[in-house]
Design an enzyme around this catalytic site. Structure first.
Site, PDB file in Angstrom:
ATOM      1  N   ASP A   8       0.878  -1.167   0.000  1.00 45.12           N
ATOM      2  CA  ASP A   8       0.000   0.000   0.000  1.00 45.12           C
ATOM      3  C   ASP A   8       0.918   1.219   0.000  1.00 45.12           C
ATOM      4  O   ASP A   8       1.533   1.532   1.012  1.00 45.12           O
ATOM      5  CB  ASP A   8      -0.887  -0.032   1.250  1.00 45.12           C
ATOM      6  CG  ASP A   8      -1.663   1.273   1.455  1.00 45.12           C
ATOM      7  OD1 ASP A   8      -1.675   2.113   0.529  1.00 45.12           O
ATOM      8  OD2 ASP A   8      -2.250   1.441   2.540  1.00 45.12           O
ATOM      9  N   LYS A  70       2.605  11.369  -3.609  1.00 42.84           N
ATOM     10  CA  LYS A  70       1.507  10.720  -4.332  1.00 42.84           C
ATOM     11  C   LYS A  70       0.537  11.749  -4.921  1.00 42.84           C
ATOM     12  O   LYS A  70      -0.169  11.466  -5.888  1.00 42.84           O
ATOM     13  CB  LYS A  70       0.768   9.806  -3.356  1.00 42.84           C
ATOM     14  CG  LYS A  70      -0.174   8.815  -3.974  1.00 42.84           C
ATOM     15  CD  LYS A  70      -0.651   7.877  -2.891  1.00 42.84           C
ATOM     16  CE  LYS A  70      -1.763   6.986  -3.324  1.00 42.84           C
ATOM     17  NZ  LYS A  70      -2.196   6.137  -2.197  1.00 42.84           N
ATOM     18  N   GLU A 169      -7.351   0.687  -4.129  1.00 45.35           N
ATOM     19  CA  GLU A 169      -7.272   0.581  -2.665  1.00 45.35           C
ATOM     20  C   GLU A 169      -8.570   0.114  -2.003  1.00 45.35           C
ATOM     21  O   GLU A 169      -8.535  -0.806  -1.178  1.00 45.35           O
ATOM     22  CB  GLU A 169      -6.812   1.925  -2.080  1.00 45.35           C
ATOM     23  CG  GLU A 169      -5.326   2.138  -2.316  1.00 45.35           C
ATOM     24  CD  GLU A 169      -4.892   3.596  -2.259  1.00 45.35           C
ATOM     25  OE1 GLU A 169      -5.712   4.455  -1.881  1.00 45.35           O
ATOM     26  OE2 GLU A 169      -3.730   3.876  -2.604  1.00 45.35           O
TER      27      GLU A 169
END
Lengths: 514, 247
Positions: A8, A70, A169
């Site tokens: 992740d 990100k 996700e």
């Protein structure tokens, strides 16, 4: 074959998990943490420090410490002008307009910076497994577009990892949860992380996890809540001292840390103290920032952000043909869902409280590990049917977007449309492929273009071209155009580009994975 | 080992592909009178085996094949549900398919033409269109799925006695009419997809057909697969032994 790990790669923190005896296990990093700050710093001597060590020097080395990369990956510098003002490090535009980070005069791509974090997660897994790791399943927000996904894949490549699957996700969270709750049910995954918000509606049926719809906001997350607190404190300070702390990168960094801490504390306490001595120097000597902050104040200030959670949820429900009553379980994922006001908002939307028995920081990595087991064949009784989150279509006359594959179509999928020429004697057509929700094609992202030539000359409208879109389970799009009647054809596979060439990726790889 | 796994995966996919070509019922391995629940259950079971993620660590061409096969399975599922009058799920709706004018080459002047409505006719199994989204009026011509059913001779005929069919196939084998025997076995295996014996015989006939055509390697592979389905299949053992001795 070696093991496939699940990563992740979060905005704020990253987490790595691996499948052990058909159970996903989160791996501790070398510092003993189950998650690792997604941060990298460049020291004066050029050494790169990643994770907790980087976070520790954030205050002393703010311009060369990068967090939240990100939010930059796969984006243009012009799209991020607002964000750039509030970051202690400097965003620059690369030659192709991509947002890069200037570190002590060296422009670095978000892919390279993310690669340092991924390489760290890779080492964590290798230490635990005692064997080299070269393959990974990496998660991204469901609402990431093609470029952002490709950039994440390239970051993996630079880190020495073949990314076997880019997994959404919220879907990953559902897989990890559903592994032990396989009764047929409908789930809503409400994922508010450090930088992004995703909502997905899934049905679990006989072990098949089918995503019914997904919506999101790629610019709504914990960072925005921090910024609200920063602004609240800095505005007050500005009013009383006539000095803007946001203009000083060291003060801003300290303010950011304090804001994040206060926000987290207010999830469990009703009040907290913000205590920043010697935050600035005024004409009359040092200035301090000390005040009490109440949960109510935070919630009032964050109301505009909380309001933005609603629309994506309602759209996702509508697209899944569900009402809140059809949802059996609401999974709260991402650190921000610890905030009581966020939980209340989710409960208000779905009419039921969120599930308490998942760890919002770890469940996504665990789901990525579960998916590695689906790919490796260890988990035979579970499989995932995901959707494409964005419309895919062709630009037609009048700059309109003719959608060929609508958003929330289950993938893999294939769809066709027939188009006609618009002019007499037209002998070629240019097919421009766009991705996005706008009816005006040019406002969406153009992801490819090709030309089908040598068409039979005919009056307008007579020559017809059948355009077929095939999207595979990994979201990779192939477009074929065939002239109806003659069979003349052209095909293009849309190779999403993250802006880095293969050579650049290879040479960065030599440096990062050394 | 990876190579062996991949060869097996490829063979499984190729076999599924031939099942898909026999029509949606054969693709899902269900009878003509199957209920919507049976259609759905068969689809879910096949999804667990044939979803492309299962082949995600294999070579690009196997991954590509797995995508094609899964598209076929999805298409069969959607076709059957539609035939049974079950509305497709939100996630399964495709686009409407009214033809639109393509953008002209950029260097020319843009001239908008009225849109042409023309239903698209994809090959069997490919989904185009579907139930319109909520709020949009139904568009009768849009998104028509053309289910090109296989010719009647390949369709399982419920009225024909299965045993008679098997006897005919076995007779054809005795007569060494491998193509005809293979066709007969294909139809039998499609009708009773749970029968390992039929699948074994189908592979056997395919193997002998390949052998007759001088394709030695393919023949060996098919005969080995026949024995995977039915290790006691004497003909296959014998044929395989002869083939391997000759090599």
């Amino acid at each position: 074959m070696g093991r496939v790990i699940g990563i992740d790669l979060g905005t704020t923190n990253s987490c790595v998990a691996v499948l052990e005896g058909n159970e996903p296990v989160v791996i501790h990093n070398q510092e003993g943490g189950r998650t690792t700050p997604s941060m990298a710093s460049w020291n004066a001597d050029g050494e790169v420090v990643v994770g907790a060590a980087s976070k520790r020097q954030m205050v002393t080395n703010p311009q060369r410490t990068v967090f939240g990369v990100k939010r930059l990956i796969g984006r243009k510098a012009t799209e991020l002008a607002q964000l750039a003002n509030r970051l202690p490090y400097k965003i620059v535009a690369a030659k192709n307009g991509d947002a890069w980070v200037d570190i002590a005069g060296t422009p670095r791509s978000p892919q390279e910076i993310s690669a340092h974090v991924l390489a760290k997660m890779k080492r964590v897994a290798e230490d635990y497994l005692g064997q080299p790791v070269t393959e990974a399943v990496v998660t991204v927000p469901a609402y990431f577009d093609d470029t952002q996904r490709q950039a994440t894949k390239d970051a993996g490549k630079i880190a020495g990892l073949t990314v076997r699957q880019i997994l959404n996700e919220p879907t990953a969270a559902a897989l990890a949860y559903g592994l032990h709750h396989q009764n047929n049910q409908r789930l809503a995954v409400f994922d508010l992380g450090g930088g992004t918000f995703d909502i997905s509606i899934l049905a679990i049926e006989n072990g098949v996890f089918e995503v019914l719809s997904t919506y999101g906001d790629t610019a709504l997350g914990g960072d925005d809540f921090d910024r609200v607190v920063i602004d609240l404190l800095a505005d007050e300070f500005l009013a009383s001292n006539n000095l803007d702390l946001r203009k000083d990168s060291v003060a801003l960094q300290r303010l950011k840390e304090a804001a994040e801490r206060a926000k987290i504390e207010l999830s469990s306490a009703m009040t907290t103290d913000v205590n920043l001595p010697f935050i600035a120097a005024g004409a009359a000597g040092p200035l301090h920032l000390m005040r009490e902050l109440e949960r109510g104040q935070l919630e009032r200030a964050c109301k505009p952000l909380l309001d933005r959670l609603e629309a994506p949820c309602h759209r996702a429900l509508a697209d899944a043909h569900c009402t809140p009553a059809d949802i059996d379980q609401v999974l709260l994922v991402g650190g921000m869902t610890r905030m009581p006001a966020v939980q209340e908002r989710a409960q208000r939307i779905f009419g039921k409280p969120g599930s308490k028995n998942v760890n919002p920081d770890e469940i996504v990595a665990m789901g990525a590990a579960v998916h590695s087991g689906i790919m490796g064949g260890e988990l035979q009784e579970v499989v995932l049917l995901d959707v494409t989150p964005h419309n895919m279509g062709v630009k037609v006359a009048g700059d309109r977007m003719s959608v060929v594959i609508p958003s929330n179509t289950s993938i893999p999928t294939r769809a066709k449309k027939v188009f006609a020429t618009t002019e007499d004697g037209q002998t070629f057509v240019a097919i421009e492929i766009h991705q996005g929700a706008d009816e005006q094609a040019s406002r969406n992202r153009r992801i490819g273009r090709f030309v089908l030539g040598d068409l039979a000359s005919a009056p307008r409208g007579r020559t017809k071209v059948e355009v077929s879109f095939t999207m595979d389970a990994d979201g990779i799009l192939e477009v074929t155009a065939v002239e109806v009647g003659t069979g003349r054809a052209a095909t293009v596979t849309i190779e999403a580009s993250s802006g880095l060439t293969a050579d650049e990726i290879a040479s960065l790889g030599m440096r990062v994975a050394r | 080992m990876a190579g062996a796994d991949e060869a097996r995966a490829r063979a499984t996919l190729v076999e599924m592909q031939s099942r898909i070509s026999l029509g949606p019922h054969a693709a899902l391995g269900i009878g003509e009178g199957a209920s919507p629940e049976q259609v759905r259950a068969a689809f879910l079971t096949l999804t667990k085996t044939f979803h492309p993620a299962r082949f995600g660590r294999m070579s690009p061409d196997v991954q590509r094949l797995s995508n094609e096969v899964f598209l076929g399975i999805k298409g069969a599922h959607e076709t059957l549900l539609k035939m049974l009058g079950v509305p497709s799920r939100a996630s399964a709706t495709g686009s409407g398919s009214f033809a639109r004018s393509t953008s002209p080459p950029p260097e020319r002047t843009t001239q908008r033409m009225p849109a042409l409505a023309r239903p698209v006719t994809p090959p069997f199994g490919v989904k185009v269109g579907g139930v319109p989204r909520q709020g949009t009026p139904p568009q009768p011509d849009s998104g028509r799925v053309t289910a090109t059913m296989p010719p009647v001779s390949q369709q399982p005929q419920p009225t024909v006695d299965e045993r008679l069919e098997l006897k005919r196939a076995l007779d054809l084998m005795s007569a060494r009419s491998w193509s005809a025997a293979r066709q007969a076995m294909t139809s039998l295996a499609a009708r009773v997809p749970t029968s390992k014996h039929y699948r074994a015989l189908l592979c056997y006939t395919r193997g002998r057909e390949a052998q007759a055509a001088g394709k030695g390697e393919e023949a060996v592979m098919e005969l080995q697969r026949a024995l995977q389905f039915d290790p006691e299949l004497g003909q296959a053992k014998q044929a395989l032994a002869e083939l391997l001795r000759k090599r």
